[in-house]
Design a protein around this motif. Structure first.
Motif, PDB file in Angstrom:
ATOM      1  N   TRP A  62      -3.499  -1.534  17.515  1.00  0.00           N
ATOM      2  CA  TRP A  62      -3.117  -1.399  16.118  1.00  0.00           C
ATOM      3  C   TRP A  62      -3.309  -2.738  15.413  1.00  0.00           C
ATOM      4  O   TRP A  62      -2.969  -3.783  15.957  1.00  0.00           O
ATOM      5  CB  TRP A  62      -1.661  -0.971  15.998  1.00  0.00           C
TER       6      TRP A  62
ATOM      7  N   PRO B 110       2.828  -0.405  16.432  1.00  0.00           N
ATOM      8  CA  PRO B 110       3.158  -1.107  15.186  1.00  0.00           C
ATOM      9  C   PRO B 110       4.588  -1.648  15.123  1.00  0.00           C
ATOM     10  O   PRO B 110       4.797  -2.776  14.685  1.00  0.00           O
ATOM     11  CB  PRO B 110       2.908  -0.052  14.116  1.00  0.00           C
TER      12      PRO B 110
ATOM     13  N   PRO C 145      -5.457   1.998  13.654  1.00  0.00           N
ATOM     14  CA  PRO C 145      -5.905   1.756  15.029  1.00  0.00           C
ATOM     15  C   PRO C 145      -7.332   1.195  14.997  1.00  0.00           C
ATOM     16  O   PRO C 145      -8.177   1.677  14.243  1.00  0.00           O
ATOM     17  CB  PRO C 145      -5.870   3.146  15.662  1.00  0.00           C
TER      18      PRO C 145
END
Length: 174
Positions: free
Chosen positions: A148, A31, A143
């Motif tokens: 992600w 992320p 996820p």
């Protein structure tokens, strides 16, 4: 005279140089890396390119957004009348109508196996907005499909909170 050591070192350096450009072109897989890549692109040049590339078409949405957020957005888009602007009438990535990203700071506020919250604080060429909360955009990640995906984007305008999911849901009510 070329020694074995020089030959090995120059070969290793060549291999390293050959692989580095490919590594830098690879998509980030966490992320923080994803958000950093988004804002690096948004801040290029004069910083006025914005983040529309994150959701400009189906392929971009599939690359960046979760399946549930894509489905919600598609539902809202399907309800948009011809000629109307659609459910999202600004750039959520830069929290603006006119993108202006001079610099940014990315911080992982929470990162677990099944979710992550990443905050981005933006500095613009024009200086800070009147309300400090307007400088920060938060991304919720989940996820999905081996990577992600952005599941929510939140920010504030004039100190009042907004949520991408709430905007899309509210749009469906009308």
């Amino acid at each position: 005279m070329v020694t074995r050591r020089k030959l090995i070192l120059s070969g290793a350096a060549g291999l390293l140089a050959a692989t580095l450009p490919r590594a830098s072109l690879a998509a980030p897989d966490d992320p923080v890396g994803i958000v950093t890549a988004i804002y690096t692109r948004a801040a290029k040049g004069k910083g006025d390119g914005g983040g529309v590339f994150v959701f400009e078409n189906k392929a971009a949405k599939a690359k960046h957004l979760s399946k549930s957020l894509i489905a919600l957005w598609a539902k809202a888009d399907a309800r948009t009348r011809k000629g109307d602007g659609g459910p999202v009438d600004f750039d959520p990535v830069t929290n603006s109508q006119d993108p202006d990203v001079k610099s940014f700071k990315v911080v992982a506020e929470k990162q677990e196996a099944d979710k992550a919250v990443i905050a981005v604080t933006i500095d613009s060429q024009q200086g800070p907005p009147p309300k400090p909360a307007d400088r920060t955009i938060r991304y919720d990640f989940v996820p999905e499909a081996g990577g992600w995906k952005i599941d929510e984007i939140k920010g504030a305008v004039d100190g009042k909170a907004w949520s991408l999911r709430a905007m899309l849901t509210d749009f469906l009510k009308y």
